[in-house]
Design a protein around this motif. Sequence first.
Motif, PDB file in Angstrom:
ATOM      1  N   LYS A 120       0.984  -1.465  -0.059  1.00 38.45           N
ATOM      2  CA  LYS A 120      -0.015  -0.240  -0.111  1.00 38.45           C
ATOM      3  C   LYS A 120       1.049   1.643   0.177  1.00 38.45           C
ATOM      4  CE  LYS A 120      -4.056  -1.886   2.350  1.00 38.45           C
ATOM      5  NZ  LYS A 120      -4.869  -1.841   3.038  1.00 38.45           N
ATOM      6  N   CYS A 126      -3.362   1.538   7.843  1.00 41.83           N
ATOM      7  CA  CYS A 126      -4.406   1.463   6.908  1.00 41.83           C
ATOM      8  C   CYS A 126      -5.651   1.940   8.007  1.00 41.83           C
ATOM      9  CB  CYS A 126      -4.044   1.247   5.346  1.00 41.83           C
ATOM     10  SG  CYS A 126      -4.073  -0.571   6.135  1.00 41.83           S
ATOM     11  N   CYS A 177       1.474   2.302   4.517  1.00 41.99           N
ATOM     12  CA  CYS A 177       2.113   0.683   4.863  1.00 41.99           C
ATOM     13  C   CYS A 177       2.614  -0.450   3.982  1.00 41.99           C
ATOM     14  CB  CYS A 177       0.915   0.689   5.967  1.00 41.99           C
ATOM     15  SG  CYS A 177      -0.264   0.167   5.170  1.00 41.99           S
ATOM     16  N   CYS A 189       1.054  -3.488   4.056  1.00 36.32           N
ATOM     17  CA  CYS A 189       0.126  -4.530   3.630  1.00 36.32           C
ATOM     18  C   CYS A 189       0.485  -4.784   2.731  1.00 36.32           C
ATOM     19  CB  CYS A 189      -1.524  -3.763   3.951  1.00 36.32           C
ATOM     20  SG  CYS A 189      -1.315  -3.422   5.847  1.00 36.32           S
ATOM     21  N   VAL A 225      -4.453  -5.484   6.664  1.00 37.87           N
ATOM     22  CA  VAL A 225      -5.012  -4.028   7.165  1.00 37.87           C
ATOM     23  C   VAL A 225      -4.028  -4.346   8.220  1.00 37.87           C
ATOM     24  CG1 VAL A 225      -7.486  -3.831   6.706  1.00 37.87           C
ATOM     25  CG2 VAL A 225      -6.561  -5.520   8.131  1.00 37.87           C
ATOM     26  N   CYS A 226      -3.467  -3.148   8.595  1.00 37.15           N
ATOM     27  CA  CYS A 226      -2.972  -3.056   9.219  1.00 37.15           C
ATOM     28  C   CYS A 226      -3.077  -1.888  10.739  1.00 37.15           C
ATOM     29  CB  CYS A 226      -0.823  -3.013   9.283  1.00 37.15           C
ATOM     30  SG  CYS A 226      -0.714  -1.239   8.394  1.00 37.15           S
TER      31      CYS A 226
HETATM   32 ZN   LIG Z   1      -1.678  -1.456   6.398  1.00 39.08          ZN
END
Ligand SMILES: [Zn+2]
Length: 502
Positions: free
Chosen positions: A36, A57, A39, A41, A53-54
Motif C-alpha cells: 500500500k 491503514c 504501509c 500491507c 490491514v494494519c
Molecule cells: Zn496497512
Amino acid sequence: MTTTDIADLMDYVEVLERFDPVLGLEVHVELHTNTKMFCGCPTTFGAEPNTQVCPTCLGLPGSLPVVNGKGVESAIRIGLALNCEIARWCRFARKNYFYPDQPKNFQTSQYDEPIAFNGHLDVVLEDGAVFRVEIERAHMEEDTGKSLHVGGATGRIHGADYSLLDYNRAGVPLIEIVTKPITGTGARAPEIAKAYVGALRDLLRALDVSDVRMDQGSLRCDANVSLMPKGASVFGTRTETKNVNSLRSVERAVSYEMRRHAAILVDGGEIVQETRHFDESTGATSAGRRKETAEDYRYFPEPDLVPVAPSTEWVEQLRTTLPELPWERRKRVQAEWNLSDLELRDLVSAGALDLIVSTVDAGAESDAARSWWVSYLAQQANSRGVELDALPITPAQVAKVIALVADGTLTNKLARQVVDGVLAGEGEPEEVVAARGLKVVSDDSALLAAVDEALAAQPDVAEKIRSGKVQAAGAVVGAVMKATKGQADAKRVRELVLERCK
Ligand SMILES: [Zn+2]
C-alpha cells in the motif's frame, strides 16, 4: 425529482445547435505496487475481506505512515509520459471528511502541490483526427475501503438493511489524473471523452504501473459535464458522474448529461452542482450527493509525512525508463509495415495492433501475424462475444503456430485446428499437434498408398489422366486430402498422382 426521465432529454442534434459542451475528466488509477501507499500491507485484489490491514491503514491512534517509494516512482513516470512538469518539492495533504470506508476520517492526498502538472495527451479519434487534451495535474493519494450495502434493491446505501466494510483497499496507491476544462469538442464530446480514457488506459498499460481493469475498478473515470450557450465563454454549472466503469459508459454518460442539462436549461431550470451515478442498464444518470467545495475538506499539509523532493537526476533517470508509448509504436509500425492510415486505424480499433506487435516480437513475420489476428482469431473472438485480447491464446503461441506453418509441419488448415486446440485449453501448440496427431503427412510411401487407393476407386478418372487430361487429377487429389484428413501437402499429392499415371 432525482432522476430525469429519458423522455425529458433533448435531442442530441438540438443540444449542439444551442449549446457548447465543456468536459472535465478525472481518472483514478490504482497502482499495482506490491504494498500500500503508506504501509506494508499487500494489495492483492479479491483477498478475504479485512485480511490486508494494519494499524496504519486502519488509522489507529499512534500509527505512522511511510511513503511507498515505488508509488512515487510510478507517479513520476506517469507524469513524464503525460508531458507534465515534475514538482521539485511537494507535500501530501489531508483531505478531511467522514465516511465509513475511510477509517482515518481523512484521506492522504495532494492538494495544491501535486507531483506532476501542466501536461497534455494527444488523443487519436476514430477517423484519425487528433485532439489534444490538456492535463491539469496528476497527484498521489490513497484509495478508500469498500462498502457493501446489503438488502436494498439497487446495491446502494438507500434502502439497504445493513452495510459491510472491507478495508483491504484502504491505502492502496492511487494516482488521480485531472484534465483542464476540455472545450471546442462540439458534437464529438462523448467520443473524445471515451477516446481520452482509452488512450490513458493504453498509456498506463504500456508503463506497466497498473492493471487498468475498469471492470475491477483499478481504472475509474469521473466525468464532469457542463453546457454554455453557443458562443458564450462563461462555463455553466457542472455535474460529475462518478465511477463510470467502461469506455462505452463514459461515452454514454457524457451524452446523457449533455441532453439532460440542455432540457433543463431551455426550460428555464438550473443545473444543480452534484455528483451523479450512471446506470449501465438504462444508460441514465441519477442524482448523488450535493458537491462539496474544496473548503469543505479543510485541506492542510500532512504533518506525519516528509515532503517528496525528487532530484533532477532521479527524474531524468526515470525518463529513460519510459517504454515505447502507444502512439509512438503506432507511428513506427505504420512505417515498418507500410500501412495506410485506414489500415492502421482498423487494426487499432479492432484491438489487434498490440497483439500483432507482440506476435512479431515473438518471432513471427508481420503479414502472417496480421492475418491471424484480423481474420481467424477475430472470428473466434466475435463468436465468443469477447475482445480479441481476452481470447485464451498468447501472441507467443500464435507465433509458434506461424513457425510450424513456415517449417512445413502444418498446413494452414491444420494450423487452424491447432489454434482451436489452444483456445480449448489443450495446452501449447506443440502439445496440441502431438495430442491431435495433426502433423502434415510428408512421408511419400504413406501418401502413395493413399494415391493408389484413390486411383483404384476412380478408374475412369485415372484413365482420363493417363490419356493426358491432367486437370482431372484434381478429383484424385481431393480424395487423398480427404482420406488424410487434410494432413497431406496437396502439391506433393498432385505430383505423385501424375507420376503414378505416366
Ligand atoms: Zn496497512
